[in-house]
Design a protein around this motif. Sequence first.
Motif, PDB file in Angstrom:
ATOM      1  N   LYS A  77      11.680  71.748  49.788  1.00 59.02           N
ATOM      2  CA  LYS A  77      10.903  71.211  48.670  1.00 59.02           C
ATOM      3  C   LYS A  77      11.110  69.702  48.597  1.00 59.02           C
ATOM      4  CE  LYS A  77      11.470  75.367  45.810  1.00 59.02           C
ATOM      5  NZ  LYS A  77      12.151  75.903  44.607  1.00 59.02           N
ATOM      6  N   LEU A 105       6.156  72.208  51.097  1.00 53.18           N
ATOM      7  CA  LEU A 105       6.564  72.765  49.798  1.00 53.18           C
ATOM      8  C   LEU A 105       6.540  71.657  48.748  1.00 53.18           C
ATOM      9  CD1 LEU A 105       9.571  75.075  50.804  1.00 53.18           C
ATOM     10  CD2 LEU A 105       7.128  75.544  50.892  1.00 53.18           C
ATOM     11  N   LEU A 133       3.478  77.196  47.644  1.00 52.72           N
ATOM     12  CA  LEU A 133       4.516  77.327  46.615  1.00 52.72           C
ATOM     13  C   LEU A 133       5.328  78.592  46.843  1.00 52.72           C
ATOM     14  CD1 LEU A 133       2.565  76.139  43.468  1.00 52.72           C
ATOM     15  CD2 LEU A 133       4.428  74.981  44.679  1.00 52.72           C
ATOM     16  N   ASP A 134       4.616  79.671  47.036  1.00 52.67           N
ATOM     17  CA  ASP A 134       5.276  80.952  47.258  1.00 52.67           C
ATOM     18  C   ASP A 134       4.935  81.439  48.643  1.00 52.67           C
ATOM     19  OD1 ASP A 134       6.831  81.711  45.097  1.00 52.67           O
ATOM     20  OD2 ASP A 134       5.020  82.044  43.901  1.00 52.67           O
ATOM     21  N   VAL A 135       5.711  82.382  49.107  1.00 50.55           N
ATOM     22  CA  VAL A 135       5.437  82.944  50.421  1.00 50.55           C
ATOM     23  C   VAL A 135       5.140  84.437  50.220  1.00 50.55           C
ATOM     24  CG1 VAL A 135       7.923  83.247  50.869  1.00 50.55           C
ATOM     25  CG2 VAL A 135       6.344  83.090  52.787  1.00 50.55           C
ATOM     26  N   GLU A 136       4.162  84.941  50.935  1.00 53.53           N
ATOM     27  CA  GLU A 136       3.828  86.363  50.824  1.00 53.53           C
ATOM     28  C   GLU A 136       4.952  87.212  51.421  1.00 53.53           C
ATOM     29  OE1 GLU A 136       0.615  87.776  49.905  1.00 53.53           O
ATOM     30  OE2 GLU A 136       0.085  85.767  49.166  1.00 53.53           O
ATOM     31  N   ASP A 137       5.162  88.379  50.879  1.00 57.68           N
ATOM     32  CA  ASP A 137       6.107  89.317  51.488  1.00 57.68           C
ATOM     33  C   ASP A 137       5.679  89.579  52.933  1.00 57.68           C
ATOM     34  OD1 ASP A 137       7.203  89.421  49.001  1.00 57.68           O
ATOM     35  OD2 ASP A 137       7.024  91.585  48.757  1.00 57.68           O
ATOM     36  N   PRO A 191      11.034  78.608  48.773  1.00 56.73           N
ATOM     37  CA  PRO A 191      10.389  79.494  47.803  1.00 56.73           C
ATOM     38  C   PRO A 191      11.368  80.562  47.307  1.00 56.73           C
ATOM     39  CG  PRO A 191       8.936  79.129  49.678  1.00 56.73           C
ATOM     40  CD  PRO A 191      10.258  78.521  50.029  1.00 56.73           C
ATOM     41  N   ALA A 192      11.215  80.929  46.040  1.00 50.45           N
ATOM     42  CA  ALA A 192      12.180  81.845  45.415  1.00 50.45           C
ATOM     43  C   ALA A 192      12.266  83.176  46.168  1.00 50.45           C
ATOM     44  CB  ALA A 192      11.791  82.085  43.960  1.00 50.45           C
ATOM     45  N   ASN A 193      11.152  83.605  46.746  1.00 51.32           N
ATOM     46  CA  ASN A 193      11.130  84.920  47.402  1.00 51.32           C
ATOM     47  C   ASN A 193      11.321  84.823  48.922  1.00 51.32           C
ATOM     48  OD1 ASN A 193       8.774  83.571  47.754  1.00 51.32           O
ATOM     49  ND2 ASN A 193       7.437  85.363  47.576  1.00 51.32           N
ATOM     50  N   ILE A 194      12.014  83.766  49.372  1.00 47.99           N
ATOM     51  CA  ILE A 194      12.121  83.513  50.812  1.00 47.99           C
ATOM     52  C   ILE A 194      12.696  84.706  51.568  1.00 47.99           C
ATOM     53  CG2 ILE A 194      14.383  82.342  50.621  1.00 47.99           C
ATOM     54  CD1 ILE A 194      11.491  81.409  53.024  1.00 47.99           C
ATOM     55  N   ARG A 208      12.151  87.699  51.252  1.00 43.71           N
ATOM     56  CA  ARG A 208      11.189  88.785  51.484  1.00 43.71           C
ATOM     57  C   ARG A 208      10.161  88.407  52.550  1.00 43.71           C
ATOM     58  NH1 ARG A 208      11.242  89.289  45.873  1.00 43.71           N
ATOM     59  NH2 ARG A 208       9.034  88.777  45.692  1.00 43.71           N
TER      60      ARG A 208
END
Lengths: 307, 307
Positions: B9, B39, B62-66, B82-85, B87
Amino acid sequence: MTTFVFGHKSPDTDSTCSPLVWAWFLSHHQPGAAEARLLGTPNTEAQFVLKRWGFDEPEHMLDVEDGQPVVIVDTNNPAELPANINRADIRAIIDHHKLVPGIETKNPIEVTIRPLACTATLMWQLMGGHAGHAPESIKGLILSAILSDTLEFRSPTTTDFDRRLAEHLAQDLGIEIPSYAAEMFAAKSDVSRFSDEELLRMDSKEYNVDGVEFRVSVLETVAPQTILSRKDSLVATMPKVAAEDGAQQVLLFVIDILKEEATLLVPNELTRKVAEASFGATVSGDTVVLPGILSRKKQIIPALKVA
Amino acid sequence: MTTFVFGHKSPDTDSTCSPLVWAWFLSHHQPGAAEARLLGTPNTEAQFVLKRWGFDEPEHMLDVEDGQPVVIVDTNNPAELPANINRADIRAIIDHHKLVPGIETKNPIEVTIRPLACTATLMWQLMGGHAGHAPESIKGLILSAILSDTLEFRSPTTTDFDRRLAEHLAQDLGIEIPSYAAEMFAAKSDVSRFSDEELLRMDSKEYNVDGVEFRVSVLETVAPQTILSRKDSLVATMPKVAAEDGAQQVLLFVIDILKEEATLLVPNELTRKVAEASFGATVSGDTVVLPGILSRKKQIIPALKVA
């Protein structure tokens, strides 16, 4: 200050041989720069390999001194390392396992992880031109580690590079792979003198699956009956081992190297659920055969589910 | 499925250029295999570099898809991703920062971390023979990333390899390093249009020091007065930024690239203690000059202490 190179606790052949290989490499231009250490007694296959290639068993080490320069090989998981590992001066990590949170360094260091079957294979790549200068004994260790980790190329973790390197080394050394691997696997299967507790911890890693802590133990063997004939006392010992190690359940997979299948001991309802949810198995008795399952890393761990 | 390659980021020049370099490499034999992503908005130096070498700004994400295949470069710290990295389908990590616990993969992947000044330098090594085939635009990105991360070889993070590679690329491209670096640094110093909040977050990383969460911000500049003249309003904005980002205190180091010194803003007792304990500084006013301090990674973070 001498750098200590070591692999994981309960050393298998790769975690015994790779530290010796890397210590040789680090000491190549500066004798005494590095020494191999073992975090426990090597398994019977690793002991056979050390003897075959003329090595004394490296010194054992339980704890690491604060600030001790170390290179960690064949793991990046703090659970498989001395408790105070993050207070050592970690210089490098060379591994082929999935990344696990836990190790933290104060400065940038060298980390190399590759999805190869064997740490020793990765070391061969990292040594570049130096690798060819390795003495026969070091090449023998690398060959042995590859044959061990790939179960003589049977494991689905085997890459083309692992196989080609092993074949190249075998030719170089005048070794017939089938007969040498058979000797290694016979040594690995010679486990009758170990207690049930020792067997359950011999090749075992802890994993948290859906919030449940498991000790996932495998025993690779060419003589599964040696182990399966002790099924009842192994099952009876599981709760003690689990409790002592902070796990809820031991999962013991007896890997038949030659038949290329695993037998999972199913002592209770939790394990039955795991077998069904993870492998789509239908469990009727107190064991279940899982055809084609050879690799904890590639086939068992990624599949594990509680329900 | 196209692999997304991205850095951290608040992208700086390395985190902007390296994804483009690696996406080029991955797409070399398979067009479209990989694409760079950002990012966030790149800093003014990175924007200058993109324009200079003919690149459009990569798409922001911003986010990454599962399950999205990704390669993470120039960081291994989940706080900068990204918070869901975890996944995403993380295929590789290429970085030159200290190892931080947090990223966990389901399978073994390629992880390469080296104590080089710049991710793009490491990529040059990893590309092997392919690197020489890179078009001028890609070589220009690599050169720019090295000059940025090393502050034109002034930073103590600079290795011989970083310097030699930059000199080789400059010669190859017909670039005079001093004048090109001066253009880059002028672009980086052109921050007058940013708000105080934007300045405090522009090149900022969170670190926990002795149990206290800090946002450690640096602003590398050839015109420190542009920033220091806004000292009072920057200090007044610190509590808001800290609170929003879950930190206790923002530490802002204004790095004078040419004088090779840092000025730390000292708005309160906590920051004064940090300055004294970490750098042996004697603080009298609301700023303190730290001679020779240029690198957050090598000089600031390893030194930070609360008392």
